[in-house]
Design a protein around this motif. Structure first.
Motif, mmCIF file in Angstrom:
data_model
loop_
_atom_site.group_PDB
_atom_site.id
_atom_site.type_symbol
_atom_site.label_atom_id
_atom_site.label_comp_id
_atom_site.label_asym_id
_atom_site.label_seq_id
_atom_site.Cartn_x
_atom_site.Cartn_y
_atom_site.Cartn_z
ATOM 1 N N GLN A 1 -2.886 3.939 -2.574
ATOM 2 C CA GLN A 1 -2.992 2.968 -3.668
ATOM 3 C C GLN A 1 -2.615 1.595 -3.130
ATOM 4 O O GLN A 1 -1.547 1.423 -2.558
ATOM 5 C CB GLN A 1 -2.050 3.334 -4.815
ATOM 6 C CG GLN A 1 -2.034 2.340 -5.955
ATOM 7 C CD GLN A 1 -3.366 2.277 -6.660
ATOM 8 O OE1 GLN A 1 -3.794 3.252 -7.248
ATOM 9 N NE2 GLN A 1 -4.035 1.148 -6.591
ATOM 10 N N VAL A 2 -3.507 0.619 -3.306
ATOM 11 C CA VAL A 2 -3.236 -0.760 -2.911
ATOM 12 C C VAL A 2 -2.752 -1.504 -4.149
ATOM 13 O O VAL A 2 -3.460 -1.552 -5.162
ATOM 14 C CB VAL A 2 -4.510 -1.439 -2.345
ATOM 15 C CG1 VAL A 2 -4.210 -2.879 -1.941
ATOM 16 C CG2 VAL A 2 -5.063 -0.650 -1.176
ATOM 17 N N VAL B 1 0.851 -1.183 0.000
ATOM 18 C CA VAL B 1 0.000 0.000 0.000
ATOM 19 C C VAL B 1 0.890 1.238 0.000
ATOM 20 O O VAL B 1 1.758 1.381 0.856
ATOM 21 C CB VAL B 1 -0.929 0.028 1.236
ATOM 22 C CG1 VAL B 1 -1.817 1.263 1.209
ATOM 23 C CG2 VAL B 1 -1.768 -1.239 1.308
ATOM 24 N N THR B 2 0.693 2.118 -0.982
ATOM 25 C CA THR B 2 1.394 3.393 -1.038
ATOM 26 C C THR B 2 0.471 4.448 -0.452
ATOM 27 O O THR B 2 -0.677 4.556 -0.859
ATOM 28 C CB THR B 2 1.720 3.779 -2.498
ATOM 29 O OG1 THR B 2 2.477 2.727 -3.088
ATOM 30 C CG2 THR B 2 2.499 5.073 -2.567
ATOM 31 N N THR B 3 0.987 5.211 0.509
ATOM 32 C CA THR B 3 0.225 6.301 1.127
ATOM 33 C C THR B 3 1.043 7.570 1.027
ATOM 34 O O THR B 3 2.222 7.578 1.389
ATOM 35 C CB THR B 3 -0.071 6.008 2.616
ATOM 36 O OG1 THR B 3 -0.751 4.755 2.714
ATOM 37 C CG2 THR B 3 -0.918 7.105 3.242
ATOM 38 N N VAL B 4 0.442 8.646 0.531
ATOM 39 C CA VAL B 4 1.112 9.943 0.444
ATOM 40 C C VAL B 4 0.292 10.940 1.253
ATOM 41 O O VAL B 4 -0.924 11.018 1.100
ATOM 42 C CB VAL B 4 1.246 10.422 -1.019
ATOM 43 C CG1 VAL B 4 1.884 11.807 -1.079
ATOM 44 C CG2 VAL B 4 2.052 9.419 -1.836
ATOM 45 N N VAL B 5 0.977 11.677 2.149
ATOM 46 C CA VAL B 5 0.324 12.707 2.952
ATOM 47 C C VAL B 5 1.048 14.031 2.772
ATOM 48 O O VAL B 5 2.234 14.065 2.445
ATOM 49 C CB VAL B 5 0.281 12.336 4.459
ATOM 50 C CG1 VAL B 5 -0.538 11.087 4.688
ATOM 51 C CG2 VAL B 5 1.675 12.177 5.022
ATOM 52 N N GLU C 1 -0.702 -2.978 4.743
ATOM 53 C CA GLU C 1 -2.133 -2.727 4.918
ATOM 54 C C GLU C 1 -2.382 -1.224 4.867
ATOM 55 O O GLU C 1 -1.467 -0.433 5.096
ATOM 56 C CB GLU C 1 -2.615 -3.280 6.262
ATOM 57 C CG GLU C 1 -2.510 -4.789 6.360
ATOM 58 C CD GLU C 1 -2.981 -5.315 7.705
ATOM 59 O OE1 GLU C 1 -3.441 -4.513 8.540
ATOM 60 O OE2 GLU C 1 -2.892 -6.529 7.903
ATOM 61 N N VAL C 2 -3.606 -0.835 4.581
ATOM 62 C CA VAL C 2 -3.966 0.584 4.574
ATOM 63 C C VAL C 2 -3.777 1.121 5.994
ATOM 64 O O VAL C 2 -4.221 0.500 6.966
ATOM 65 C CB VAL C 2 -5.430 0.776 4.108
ATOM 66 C CG1 VAL C 2 -5.848 2.234 4.223
ATOM 67 C CG2 VAL C 2 -5.589 0.286 2.667
ATOM 68 N N LEU C 3 -3.092 2.268 6.120
ATOM 69 C CA LEU C 3 -2.847 2.863 7.433
ATOM 70 C C LEU C 3 -4.129 3.477 7.990
ATOM 71 O O LEU C 3 -4.825 4.209 7.290
ATOM 72 C CB LEU C 3 -1.769 3.940 7.342
ATOM 73 C CG LEU C 3 -0.388 3.494 6.879
ATOM 74 C CD1 LEU C 3 0.554 4.697 6.801
ATOM 75 C CD2 LEU C 3 0.185 2.423 7.784
#
Length: 154
Positions: free
Chosen positions: A112-113, A34-38, A91-93
Motif C-alpha cells: 500500500q502506497v 509504502v507498507t509491504t507485508v510478506v 518507495e515500493v520494494l
C-alpha cells in the motif's frame, strides 16, 4: 513602504481580514510511505548484523543512513512461525530487495502506497508522514518516544 491601515487588516467584526501565517509545522513537506507485508519469509539475520543463536527483536528501526542503504525505515516481525513480516519504506520494494531481506521463497501479501502526488498511485489514499530530511530541517521534539531498546547494529 506605506503602512497599511488597520482598517484594511481587520473586518467589521474586528477580526483579521487575512489569515495569519501558518505555523512551521503546517508547512512541513510530506513524503510517501509504502507498507509491504510478506509471508513465508526467512529474515536474513546476518544482513542486519544479528546471530541465528540470539533472540531477534520484534522490530528493527532503521536510521536515516540505514534507510539510504536498506531502502526501509522499519521492519516488524508480525508472526515468526508464519514468516509474516511488515516493512515501511519510502518507495515500493523491488523483488531483489525483498529477496535480500526475506529470502527467495517469501510471498508478497500486501503493498500500500500512502501519500504522494495525485499522479502517483498513493495520492488517493492520503496518509504519509512529515519529511524531516533526517532531522536537519526540523526542531527536536521535547521527549523520547522509547528509551528501553537494545542497540541492534552491525
Amino acid at each position: 513602504h506605506e503602512r497599511i491601515s488597520s482598517q484594511l487588516l481587520n473586518n467589521e467584526h474586528g477580526q483579521l481580514a487575512f489569515a495569519s501565517p501558518l505555523p512551521p509545522s503546517a508547512t512541513t513537506p510530506y513524503t510517501s510511505v509504502v507498507t509491504t507485508v510478506v509471508s513465508n519469509a526467512t529474515l536474513n539475520v546476518t544482513h542486519f548484523g544479528l546471530s541465528e543463536k540470539e533472540q531477534w527483536p520484534r522490530s528493527i528501526l532503521v536510521s536515516e543512513r540505514g534507510k539510504l542503504t536498506e531502502g526501509i525505515t522499519t521492519l516488524t516481525i508480525l508472526d515468526f512461525e508464519k514468516g509474516l513480516m511488515k516493512t515501511f519504506s519510502s518507495e515500493v520494494l523491488t523483488t531483489e530487495k525483498r529477496n535480500i531481506l526475506f529470502g527467495s521463497h517469501h510471498a508478497l501479501e500486501y503493498v500500500q502506497v500512502w501519500g504522494g502526488g495525485e499522479k502517483e498511485e498513493g495520492g488517493k489514499y492520503g496518509g504519509a508522514t512529515p519529511n524531516f530530511d533526517g532531522g536537519r530541517n526540523s526542531e527536536s521534539l521535547p521527549f523520547l518516544l522509547y528509551d528501553g531498546a537494545k542497540h541492534w547494529g552491525k
